[in-house]
Enzyme design. Structure first.
Site, PDB file in Angstrom:
ATOM      1  N   HIS A 162     -39.284  20.816  16.112  1.00 58.21           N
ATOM      2  CA  HIS A 162     -38.544  20.455  17.327  1.00 58.21           C
ATOM      3  C   HIS A 162     -38.637  18.950  17.503  1.00 58.21           C
ATOM      4  O   HIS A 162     -39.536  18.437  18.181  1.00 58.21           O
ATOM      5  CB  HIS A 162     -39.135  21.210  18.524  1.00 58.21           C
ATOM      6  CG  HIS A 162     -38.378  21.038  19.802  1.00 58.21           C
ATOM      7  ND1 HIS A 162     -38.488  21.907  20.863  1.00 58.21           N
ATOM      8  CD2 HIS A 162     -37.496  20.082  20.212  1.00 58.21           C
ATOM      9  CE1 HIS A 162     -37.722  21.497  21.863  1.00 58.21           C
ATOM     10  NE2 HIS A 162     -37.113  20.384  21.494  1.00 58.21           N
ATOM     11  N   HIS A 201     -35.721  15.752  18.051  1.00 55.95           N
ATOM     12  CA  HIS A 201     -34.321  15.264  18.128  1.00 55.95           C
ATOM     13  C   HIS A 201     -34.326  13.898  17.472  1.00 55.95           C
ATOM     14  O   HIS A 201     -35.023  12.992  17.961  1.00 55.95           O
ATOM     15  CB  HIS A 201     -33.875  15.153  19.580  1.00 55.95           C
ATOM     16  CG  HIS A 201     -33.956  16.453  20.312  1.00 55.95           C
ATOM     17  ND1 HIS A 201     -32.866  17.280  20.489  1.00 55.95           N
ATOM     18  CD2 HIS A 201     -35.006  17.079  20.896  1.00 55.95           C
ATOM     19  CE1 HIS A 201     -33.242  18.363  21.162  1.00 55.95           C
ATOM     20  NE2 HIS A 201     -34.535  18.268  21.418  1.00 55.95           N
ATOM     21  N   GLU A 212     -37.271  25.668  29.300  1.00 51.00           N
ATOM     22  CA  GLU A 212     -37.913  24.351  29.453  1.00 51.00           C
ATOM     23  C   GLU A 212     -37.939  24.074  30.958  1.00 51.00           C
ATOM     24  O   GLU A 212     -38.987  24.072  31.585  1.00 51.00           O
ATOM     25  CB  GLU A 212     -37.126  23.276  28.695  1.00 51.00           C
ATOM     26  CG  GLU A 212     -37.687  21.861  28.847  1.00 51.00           C
ATOM     27  CD  GLU A 212     -36.822  20.782  28.174  1.00 51.00           C
ATOM     28  OE1 GLU A 212     -35.653  21.058  27.826  1.00 51.00           O
ATOM     29  OE2 GLU A 212     -37.324  19.638  28.010  1.00 51.00           O
ATOM     30  N   HIS A 251     -32.704  25.759  22.910  1.00 48.29           N
ATOM     31  CA  HIS A 251     -33.618  25.381  23.981  1.00 48.29           C
ATOM     32  C   HIS A 251     -33.454  26.406  25.111  1.00 48.29           C
ATOM     33  O   HIS A 251     -32.321  26.697  25.521  1.00 48.29           O
ATOM     34  CB  HIS A 251     -33.265  24.009  24.545  1.00 48.29           C
ATOM     35  CG  HIS A 251     -33.672  22.848  23.690  1.00 48.29           C
ATOM     36  ND1 HIS A 251     -33.322  22.729  22.377  1.00 48.29           N
ATOM     37  CD2 HIS A 251     -34.411  21.741  23.989  1.00 48.29           C
ATOM     38  CE1 HIS A 251     -33.827  21.594  21.901  1.00 48.29           C
ATOM     39  NE2 HIS A 251     -34.478  20.973  22.859  1.00 48.29           N
ATOM     40  N   ASP A 282     -40.537  16.525  20.096  1.00 49.25           N
ATOM     41  CA  ASP A 282     -39.299  16.512  20.885  1.00 49.25           C
ATOM     42  C   ASP A 282     -38.563  15.168  20.767  1.00 49.25           C
ATOM     43  O   ASP A 282     -37.629  15.055  19.981  1.00 49.25           O
ATOM     44  CB  ASP A 282     -39.598  16.864  22.346  1.00 49.25           C
ATOM     45  CG  ASP A 282     -38.395  17.433  23.093  1.00 49.25           C
ATOM     46  OD1 ASP A 282     -37.351  17.658  22.453  1.00 49.25           O
ATOM     47  OD2 ASP A 282     -38.501  17.662  24.309  1.00 49.25           O
ATOM     48  N   ASP A 283     -38.975  14.177  21.556  1.00 53.57           N
ATOM     49  CA  ASP A 283     -38.324  12.848  21.548  1.00 53.57           C
ATOM     50  C   ASP A 283     -39.433  11.794  21.542  1.00 53.57           C
ATOM     51  O   ASP A 283     -39.700  11.149  22.561  1.00 53.57           O
ATOM     52  CB  ASP A 283     -37.437  12.698  22.794  1.00 53.57           C
ATOM     53  CG  ASP A 283     -36.362  13.756  22.846  1.00 53.57           C
ATOM     54  OD1 ASP A 283     -35.380  13.645  22.085  1.00 53.57           O
ATOM     55  OD2 ASP A 283     -36.525  14.725  23.612  1.00 53.57           O
TER      56      ASP A 283
HETATM   57  N1  ADE Z   1     -32.221  16.619  24.018  1.00 55.01           N
HETATM   58  C1  ADE Z   1     -33.220  15.812  23.627  1.00 55.01           C
HETATM   59  N2  ADE Z   1     -34.379  16.218  24.148  1.00 55.01           N
HETATM   60  C2  ADE Z   1     -34.120  17.328  24.880  1.00 55.01           C
HETATM   61  C3  ADE Z   1     -34.912  18.211  25.649  1.00 55.01           C
HETATM   62  N3  ADE Z   1     -36.233  18.049  25.799  1.00 55.01           N
HETATM   63  N4  ADE Z   1     -34.301  19.226  26.272  1.00 55.01           N
HETATM   64  C4  ADE Z   1     -32.986  19.401  26.152  1.00 55.01           C
HETATM   65  N5  ADE Z   1     -32.199  18.606  25.433  1.00 55.01           N
HETATM   66  C5  ADE Z   1     -32.761  17.569  24.795  1.00 55.01           C
HETATM   67 ZN    ZN Z   2     -35.804  19.328  22.612  1.00 49.54          ZN
END
Ligand code: ADE
Ligand code: ZN
Length: 356
Positions: free
Chosen positions: A35, A37, A218, A215, A296-297
């Protein structure tokens, strides 16, 4: 699948490990990331470099000013900045540079396999051809195998705040590149955009033999996780941390071993949990769920894979070597690779835990 993977380390052996070894084990253990992006790996330094290279004007005067804006209150407050950051990506080499930078960080964290999300609609909406995006990313993915010893695959994500019709149009554009990605996902603003909105396009993707993930849970309710499983027939749930609000759902996830790709730093930075000490990952593992750690990011949330592991274990002292092993093992179990490859990685994992 799971029984074969479980051979190797016994619980007694894991429990005998000196807790002082834990930080080193977290760093050294081989792991898979499922996971991430790729647009969320774009560091402020690279954003500024690409802006200059491409003549893009940013609404921030400096790297420091941009980083200072990374104070998020929820998912949407993050997404607004994340999409703005991606505006510097215009050419194939930009996508290559972004992915190559991430893959180098992954290798340094002993990530041996990664399944990378990309958001084509963020780019095609700005006039960047799909081909430019996929070629740049694919180039980095291929080079990672030989140059870094990292196995990498791509997963195309549909933006759920857009329509299903737009998702179908994106799939059409992607089809000539079908063999450059292994699956599809669903991301962006969750609440108000339930999985049911994308039932038909996911059915088409499954017909095409693509893996499917989404997703869910969350910020959205457990009902969205049920929908992702029932209507989209997803093989994994991204995040899914809100499943604990629904006992039947937890039982279902435990029985089917549907993996949850949990992202601890993301969840704290986006205020899903007030602090890392409040994170429910220990409870997810105690419930027998196939959960694992992901970033994630990472450029926006304060760290890559090992930083997630280190901060999680530092904040939650009940997590031990047994949990570390389980999280890494779950990451291999949940990956979209063959059983033989999974077994090979679990053997590598055992070797690290058995050493010393
Ligand atoms: N796009 C990038 N990060 C995300 C996240 N945590 N939740 C949904 N979309 C995303
Ligand atoms: Zn994500």
């Amino acid at each position: 699948m799971t029984a074969a993977l479980l051979t190797g380390m016994t619980t007694a052996r894991l429990d005998a490990i000196d807790p002082a070894r834990l930080p080193a084990l977290l760093r050294q253990m081989p792991k898979a990331e499922l996971h991430i992006h790729i647009e969320g790996s774009l560091e402020p330094e690279l954003i500024f470099k690409l802006a200059q290279r491409n003549g893009v004007t940013l609404p921030y005067p400096s790297i420091e000013a941009l980083r200072a804006a990374y104070a998020f209150t929820d998912l949407q407050s993050f997404l607004d900045i994340y999409y703005a950051g991606a505006s510097v990506l215009l050419k194939e080499e930009d996508f290559f540079d972004m992915a190559w930078a991430y893959l180098g960080k992954a290798a340094a964290d002993n990530v041996v396999h990664t399944e990378i999300f990309f958001d084509p609609q963020t780019h095609t909406a700005r006039g960047v051809p799909f081909e430019t995006v996929i070629k740049g990313l694919n180039h980095a993915v291929h080079r990672a195998h030989t140059g870094l010893g990292v196995s990498a695959k791509l997963i195309l994500c549909f933006l759920r705040h857009l329509s299903e019709e737009e998702a179908f149009a994106t799939l059409e554009k992607a089809l000539p590149w079908r063999h450059h990605f292994i699956g599809v996902g669903l991301d962006s603003s969750e609440v108000g955009h339930p999985p049911s909105k994308f039932e038909r396009v996911f059915a088409r993707c499954r017909e095409l033999g693509l893996h499917v993930v989404a997703h869910a849970g969350e910020e959205g309710p457990p009902a969205y996780i049920h929908e992702a499983l029932d209507l989209l027939k997803t093989e994994r749930i991204d995040h899914g941390v809100r499943c604990l609000e629904d006992a039947d759902l937890v039982e279902r996830l435990a029985e089917t071993r549907i993996p949850l790709t949990v992202c601890p730093l993301s969840n704290t930075k986006l205020c899903v949990f007030p602090t890392m000490a409040d994170h429910n990952l220990p409870a997810l593992l105690d419930a027998g769920l196939c959960a694992m750690v992901n970033s994630d990011d990472p450029a926006y949330f304060g760290g890559y894979m090992n930083q997630n592991f280190i901060e999680l274990f530092a904040a939650l002292p009940q997590l031990t070597a047994r949990h570390a092993y389980q999280l890494a093992r779950n990451s291999f179990e949940a990956s979209f690779v063959g059983e033989e490859q999974k077994r090979a990685w679990v053997h590598q994992l055992d070797a690290v835990f058995n050493a010393g």
